[in-house]
Enzyme design. Structure first.
Site: not given
Ligand SMILES: NC(=O)C1=CN([C@@H]2O[C@H](COP(=O)(O)OP(=O)(O)OC[C@H]3O[C@@H](n4cnc5c(N)ncnc54)[C@H](O)[C@@H]3O)[C@@H](O)[C@H]2O)C=CC1
Ligand SMILES: [Mg+2]
Ligand SMILES: CC(=O)[C@](C)(O)C(=O)O
Ligand SMILES: [Mg+2]
Length: 348
Positions: A100, A124
C-alpha cells in the site's frame, strides 16, 4: 447474484455456480491482465489466473527477490515478465498489487498509463479511501475495481492447488466502461475465490484494518501473551503454558470451530469447560470492547492509515519490521512453540 441469508440478514453473493470459470474466461478473453508487484498477493493471484487460462503478465522492478521469484514461477522476461512501466503499457487491466505504501510512490507512473477503457484493480480499499493521504485519484475514463481475498496470498494459492477457494470481497468504485461489474466478478472468480461478497472500498478497508489489528493478528497475540504470562508467573512450565494457550487452540479446537461453529466446538469439550467458557466469555468481551472501539475510531479517522504510510515509506522499514518480528520469534512463548511443533508426530 444469489440472495442469501446470513444469520437473519439478507445479502447478495456471487458463487462459482452462478459465475463459473468458463464465464470468467469468456469475459476476460480479450484482456491483458498486468499484475504489478510480485510480493504476497501478486504471486497468489497471478499464478491462479495463469492456471485458470487467463492472459496474465507480471510487472516487477528488478533486480529484486520478487523478480527472481517470478522467473522461478515460470514467468518469462520479455514475454510474460516486464518492468513495471512496460507491464503498465501492455495491460488492459492493471492489478495494483504493490504494498500500500509503494502504491503511493508509483502512482504518478501508473496514472500516466491509465488510458480510457482500462481497468485499475486493487486488493485493498486503502489507496482510494484514504486518497487525502495517498493522492491516488484515478482518471475518469477507467474502471476502478477491487477484489480483496480474505486471507494471505499464500493461502489463496494453497487453497487453489487443493481445489478449495478463499473468500473474497469485491467492490466497484468507478464504472467508466459499463463493464466494471463483469470485469470485477470475472477477476474475482479467476483469481481463485471460493465465493464473492459485495462491499465498498471504504467498508473493505475499515473492516480489513480492524480485523488484522484486532482478532486476526493484533488482539490474538495480545491475548496469547496475557494468558501465557499469567500461567508462567504462577509457576507453569513453558510447554504447559504454550500448550494450554496456543497449541490446543490451533491444533484441536479452532479446526472444530472452522468446521461447524463455536457451539459445536464447545459441545465437543467437557461440560466443565463449557460451563467455564460460557461464564467467562462475556467478561472477556466487555474487557476488550473499549479497545475495539478505539481501534475502529482510529481506522475511521485515517490515523491507522497515516501510521502505516509513515512507517512503511521509510527506506529502512523492512529492516525495522524484521527486528520486531525477530523479537516475537525469539520470545519465550514462540520459542516454546517452536519446540512444541517439533514434537508433533507428523513433524518428527
Ligand atoms: N499480503 C496479503 O496476503 C494481502 C495483501 N492485500 C493487499 O494486496 C496489496 C499487495 O500487498 P502485498 O502482496 O502484501 O504486498 P508486498 O508488501 O508483498 O509488496 C508487493 C510488491 O511491492 C514491491 N514494492 C515494494 N516497494 C516498492 C517500490 N517502492 N517500488 C516498486 N515496487 C515496490 C515489492 O517488490 C513486491 O513485489 C496491498 O494492497 C495489500 O493491502 C490484501 C489481502 C491480503
Ligand atoms: Mg489487510
Ligand atoms: C491477509 C490479509 O487479508 C490481511 C491480514 O488483511 C493483510 O495481509 O493485509
Ligand atoms: Mg485482509
Amino acid at each position: 447474484m444469489a440472495k442469501m441469508n446470513f444469520g437473519g440478514v439478507e445479502e447478495s453473493v456471487v458463487t462459482r455456480d452462478e459465475f463459473p470459470l468458463a464465464k470468467a474466461q469468456e469475459t476476460l478473453k480479450d484482456e491483458v491482465i498486468a499484475v504489478i508487484g510480485y510480493g504476497v498477493q501478486g504471486p497468489g493471484q497471478a499464478l491462479n489466473l495463469r492456471d485458470n487460462g487467463i492472459n496474465v503478465i507480471v510487472g516487477q522492478r528488478k533486480p529484486s527477490k520478487s523478480y527472481d521469484k517470478a522467473i522461478e514461477d515460470g514467468f518469462v522476461p520479455g514475454e510474460t515478465l516486464f518492468s513495471i512501466e512496460e507491464a503498465l503499457e501492455k495491460g488492459t487491466i492493471i492489478m495494483y498489487l504493490l504494498s500500500d505504501a509503494a502504491q503511493i510512490e508509483l502512482w504518478p507512473t501508473v496514472k500516466e498509463k491509465l488510458t480510457p477503457g482500462k481497468a485499475l484493480y486493487f486488493s485493498h480499499g486503502f489507496g482510494i479511501t484514504y486518497n487525502d493521504q495517498t493522492n491516488i485519484i484515478p482518471p475518469e475514463g477507467v474502471d476502478v475495481i477491487l477484489v480483496a481475498p480474505k486471507g494471505s496470498g499464500t493461502s489463496l494459492r494453497r487453497f487453489f492447488l487443493e481445489g478449495r477457494g478463499l473468500n473474497s470481497s469485491f467492490a466497484i468504485h468507478q464504472d467508466a466502461t459499463g463493464k466494471a461489474r463483469d470485469r470485477v466478478v470475472a477477476l474475482g472468480i479467476a483469481v481463485g475465490s471460493g465465493y464473492l461478497f459485495e462491499t465498498t472500498f471504504k467498508r473493505e478497508v475499515y473492516s480489513d484494518l480492524t480485523g488484522e489489528r484486532g482478532s486476526l493478528m493484533g488482539a490474538i497475540q495480545g491475548l496469547f501473551e496475557a494468558q501465557y504470562n499469567v500461567l508462567r508467573k504462577n509457576g507453569h512450565s513453558p510447554s504447559e503454558a504454550f500448550n494450554e494457550t496456543v497449541e490446543e487452540l490451533t491444533q484441536s479446537l479452532m479446526p472444530l470451530v472452522a468446521e461447524n461453529g463455536m457451539d459445536w466446538m464447545y459441545a465437543n469439550c467437557s461440560t466443565t469447560a463449557q460451563r467455564g467458557a460460557l461464564d467467562w466469555k462475556d467478561k472477556f468481551r466487555d474487557a476488550v470492547a473499549p479497545v475495539f472501539e478505539d481501534l475502529y475510531a482510529s481506522v475511521a479517522s485515517g490515523k491507522e492509515a497515516k501510521l502505516s504510510i509513515d512507517s512503511n515509506s521509510q527506506p529502512d522499514y523492512r529492516e525495522k519490521l524484521e527486528v520486531e518480528l525477530a523479537e516475537l520469534h525469539d520470545s519465550e512463548l514462540w520459542q516454546a512453540g517452536k519446540q512444541v511443533r517439533k514434537l508433533r508426530p507428523e513433524n518428527a
